[in-house]
Enzyme design. Structure first.
Site, mmCIF file in Angstrom:
data_model
loop_
_atom_site.group_PDB
_atom_site.id
_atom_site.type_symbol
_atom_site.label_atom_id
_atom_site.label_comp_id
_atom_site.label_asym_id
_atom_site.label_seq_id
_atom_site.Cartn_x
_atom_site.Cartn_y
_atom_site.Cartn_z
ATOM 1 N N VAL A 252 -18.025 -26.443 9.666
ATOM 2 C CA VAL A 252 -18.257 -26.108 8.180
ATOM 3 C C VAL A 252 -19.360 -26.996 7.764
ATOM 4 O O VAL A 252 -19.509 -28.251 7.831
ATOM 5 C CB VAL A 252 -17.004 -26.388 7.535
ATOM 6 C CG1 VAL A 252 -17.052 -25.796 5.948
ATOM 7 C CG2 VAL A 252 -15.755 -25.357 8.063
ATOM 8 N N HIS A 458 23.876 -23.618 31.780
ATOM 9 C CA HIS A 458 23.466 -22.492 31.736
ATOM 10 C C HIS A 458 24.227 -21.747 30.493
ATOM 11 O O HIS A 458 25.438 -21.841 30.592
ATOM 12 C CB HIS A 458 23.572 -21.774 33.093
ATOM 13 C CG HIS A 458 23.538 -20.209 32.939
ATOM 14 N ND1 HIS A 458 22.162 -19.740 32.838
ATOM 15 C CD2 HIS A 458 24.046 -19.221 32.972
ATOM 16 C CE1 HIS A 458 22.008 -18.551 32.788
ATOM 17 N NE2 HIS A 458 23.493 -18.101 32.872
HETATM 18 P P1 NAD Z 1 -7.072 -33.693 14.487
HETATM 19 O O1 NAD Z 1 -7.987 -34.635 15.190
HETATM 20 O O2 NAD Z 1 -5.894 -33.346 15.235
HETATM 21 O O3 NAD Z 1 -8.348 -32.278 14.065
HETATM 22 C C1 NAD Z 1 -8.885 -32.232 13.367
HETATM 23 C C2 NAD Z 1 -9.848 -31.157 13.713
HETATM 24 O O4 NAD Z 1 -10.935 -30.939 12.868
HETATM 25 C C3 NAD Z 1 -10.504 -31.478 15.182
HETATM 26 O O5 NAD Z 1 -9.969 -30.420 16.021
HETATM 27 C C4 NAD Z 1 -12.201 -31.354 14.726
HETATM 28 O O6 NAD Z 1 -12.808 -30.777 15.785
HETATM 29 C C5 NAD Z 1 -12.071 -30.511 13.505
HETATM 30 N N1 NAD Z 1 -13.372 -30.872 12.635
HETATM 31 C C6 NAD Z 1 -13.929 -31.949 12.117
HETATM 32 N N2 NAD Z 1 -14.786 -31.609 11.310
HETATM 33 C C7 NAD Z 1 -14.888 -30.291 11.227
HETATM 34 C C8 NAD Z 1 -15.886 -29.557 10.460
HETATM 35 N N3 NAD Z 1 -16.809 -29.932 9.868
HETATM 36 N N4 NAD Z 1 -15.435 -28.074 10.505
HETATM 37 C C9 NAD Z 1 -14.750 -27.595 11.379
HETATM 38 N N5 NAD Z 1 -13.850 -28.286 12.063
HETATM 39 C C10 NAD Z 1 -14.001 -29.695 12.022
HETATM 40 O O7 NAD Z 1 -6.762 -34.160 13.051
HETATM 41 P P2 NAD Z 1 -5.599 -33.845 12.127
HETATM 42 O O8 NAD Z 1 -5.134 -32.543 12.424
HETATM 43 O O9 NAD Z 1 -6.295 -34.016 10.683
HETATM 44 O O10 NAD Z 1 -4.514 -34.840 12.232
HETATM 45 C C11 NAD Z 1 -4.919 -36.303 11.869
HETATM 46 C C12 NAD Z 1 -3.938 -37.121 12.773
HETATM 47 O O11 NAD Z 1 -2.522 -37.234 12.506
HETATM 48 C C13 NAD Z 1 -4.117 -36.717 14.385
HETATM 49 O O12 NAD Z 1 -4.088 -37.929 14.938
HETATM 50 C C14 NAD Z 1 -2.534 -36.125 14.689
HETATM 51 O O13 NAD Z 1 -2.286 -36.327 15.996
HETATM 52 C C15 NAD Z 1 -1.659 -36.700 13.562
HETATM 53 N N6 NAD Z 1 -0.322 -35.859 13.285
HETATM 54 C C16 NAD Z 1 0.600 -35.753 14.190
HETATM 55 C C17 NAD Z 1 1.518 -34.606 13.866
HETATM 56 C C18 NAD Z 1 2.496 -34.315 14.982
HETATM 57 O O14 NAD Z 1 2.560 -35.183 15.586
HETATM 58 N N7 NAD Z 1 3.114 -33.231 14.943
HETATM 59 C C19 NAD Z 1 1.201 -34.009 12.690
HETATM 60 C C20 NAD Z 1 0.185 -34.084 11.978
HETATM 61 C C21 NAD Z 1 -0.722 -35.039 12.160
#
Ligand code: NAD
Length: 482
Positions: A252, A458
């Site tokens: 984006v 099971h």
């Molecule tokens: P993330 O790093 O998991 O994902 C961010 C994504 O955005 C990446 O895949 C990246 O390639 C993409 N991206 C970056 N810039 C972009 C652009 N300009 N256009 C399109 N795509 C782009 O980060 P998140 O989802 O924001 O989560 C943040 C942190 O919080 C992570 O470390 C995650 O593990 C943690 N978190 C964990 C859980 C869980 O354990 N279930 C839930 C929520 C968040």
């Protein structure tokens, strides 16, 4: 260790700055270890009220799981009950009640942390903490004058904040971060999500189940590159079936607000495209919170990416200063932060403390859930390690079929040399719970044979893990071994 002062006199054995899952858990453990502990937190909820629990409790893990549960029930009531022979009128959404339930649960847990502090003798302080040289902390209470706290040890646990894109600033209305994405008061007709990571997929799932047309724009060409390729592919297929429009390789470049919504421009291999949405959630990762935290003379070094530099036991570069959770290297996961908090609290008390960074489970709470621990097949290939693979599809699990959730599989990777389990990867029902068995097995350095010889109830979903372990040696009993 001797106790260094009196509570209320501004002297503590340990001052923890940050009361999220890393900080508040570390504070409780330190108090259990007989230390005088204060935990400072600056979090304010939307109603202006202070709260412990940080992002995880107030704006992340907990509220998102509440909404994921509610939205999944709504979706299943409409799409699946008929299969069970239950006729219902199309279910009606009461989003106000759904959001109120979420708020109630969050608030109850917030009160729970304060109760735990009280029971363990932790002094909870609402306000800002700032580390000064010589392990002194300037504490500025909400609306009050700064006070000086002295501590033998300081633990920095200030967490992380959503990254903002320069062309898509959060305005709390049309363009929101993950917290805003949990608090929408109406289901958007068209929802755009920038970032197909953990948050993007979880929030995208919530609003898609509640009726939004969701488009996820992800810059990387591969779906969920940190996940085992076979599992990611299976998950992608399921999410697509549910109607999530996930566009990969889509970077984006602009977001313009106009009268009819937010106009996004993105580029992929085929060129430049536009997409208009009513609401936009930006979920492109998080950055560590260190703004206003450190006096330059405190001697705490930051890495190039802004994380507090620590050793393998979370010691920062200044004596008796420690840092844990999202503000240091490693995955940004609540449970990783909590274990670091516990380790540091034990080390400070002169006890044994340890975090096994090689065995930290990860979960993405989509439906089906995705969960894993250890190394992926791609990582093993890259490391030139010889491995065996066993898989088992939930389609052959009686319990999964009964639950009408038979999509997905379990994959076990074991060392060819000594049969030790190197990784377990699951996409399927309750993967978040099933992964626990794999974590315990790996923590005890179990082999695939150990799992094969372990009796599983099971019918249960856990049998899929048992069968995947059997399949490592082509001995699965409820699948054709190839
Ligand atoms: P993330 O790093 O998991 O994902 C961010 C994504 O955005 C990446 O895949 C990246 O390639 C993409 N991206 C970056 N810039 C972009 C652009 N300009 N256009 C399109 N795509 C782009 O980060 P998140 O989802 O924001 O989560 C943040 C942190 O919080 C992570 O470390 C995650 O593990 C943690 N978190 C964990 C859980 C869980 O354990 N279930 C839930 C929520 C968040």
């Amino acid at each position: 260790m001797s106790k260094s002062g009196t509570v209320g006199g501004g002297k503590y054995d340990v001052v923890v700055i940050g009361g999220g899952p890393a900080g508040y858990v570390g504070a409780i453990r330190a108090a259990q270890n007989g230390l005088r502990v204060a935990c400072i937190d600056a979090w304010e909820n939307r109603d202006g009220q202070p709260a412990f629990g940080g992002t995880c409790l107030n704006a992340g893990c907990i509220p998102s799981k509440v909404l994921l549960e509610s939205s999944e029930l709504f979706h299943r009531a409409g799409s699946e009950f008929a299969l069970h022979g239950i006729r219902v009128n199309p279910p009606e959404l009461d989003l106000t009640a759904m959001q109120a339930r979420k708020a109630r649960i969050v608030s109850q847990f917030g009160g729970g942390i304060q109760e735990l502090f009280k029971a363990n003798g932790v002094t909870g302080l609402f306000g800002r903490g700032h580390l000064l040289p010589g392990n002194k902390v300037r504490y500025t209470p909400r609306g009050g004058k700064p006070e000086l706290l002295e501590a033998e040890h300081v633990v920095l646990a200030t967490g992380s904040t959503p990254i903002e894109l320069p062309f898509a600033r959060f305005d709390g209305a049309a363009i929101v971060d993950s917290w805003g994405g949990l608090d929408l008061t109406a289901v958007p007709g068209r929802l755009g999500v920038i970032g197909g990571g953990v948050i993007g997929l979880e929030l995208g799932s919530v609003w898609s189940r509640l009726g939004a047309q969701v488009t996820v724009l992800e810059a990387m060409e591969h779906f969920l590159c940190m996940v085992d390729g076979q599992i990611a592919k299976a998950a992608q297929l399921q999410l697509k079936k549910q109607g999530l429009d996930i566009r990969l390789g889509a970077k984006v470049t602009s977001a313009e607000q106009g009268p009819s919504g937010v106009a996004l421009t993105y580029e992929d291999q085929r060129g430049r495209h536009t997409l208009e949405v009513d609401r936009l959630i930006v979920a492109v990762g998080r950055r560590p919170n260190t703004e206003g935290l450190l006096d330059p003379l405190a001697g705490v070094k930051l890495s190039e990416r802004g994380f507090i530099e620590v050793d393998g036991e979370c010691r920062a570069s200044a004596p008796n200063v420690w840092a844990v959770g999202d503000v240091v290297r490693g995955p940004m996961l609540a449970h990783k932060g909590s274990e670091e908090g516990v380790m540091v609290a034990d080390l400070i008390a002169g006890r044994y403390g340890h975090v096994n960074y090689a065995v930290i489970p990860s979960v993405i709470y989509t439906a089906p859930e995705i969960a894993w621990v250890g190394q992926t097949e791609e990582q093993l290939k890259e490391a030139h390690l010889d491995y065996k693979v066993g898989t088992f599809n939930f389609a052959a699990s009686g319990r999964a079929r009964a639950m009408e959730q038979a999509a997905g599989l379990v994959k076990v990777l074991a060392s060819t040399a000594d049969d030790r389990i190197l990784g377990v990867h699951i996409v399927g029902p309750m993967a978040s719970e099933l992964i626990g068995e794999a974590v315990v097995a790996m923590e005890f350095q179990a082999t695939a044979e150990d799992l094969q010889r372990t009796i599983h109830a099971h019918p249960s979903l856990a049998e899929a893990l048992h069968e995947a372990a059997l399949s490592v040696d082509r001995r699965a009993l409820h699948a054709i071994n190839r």
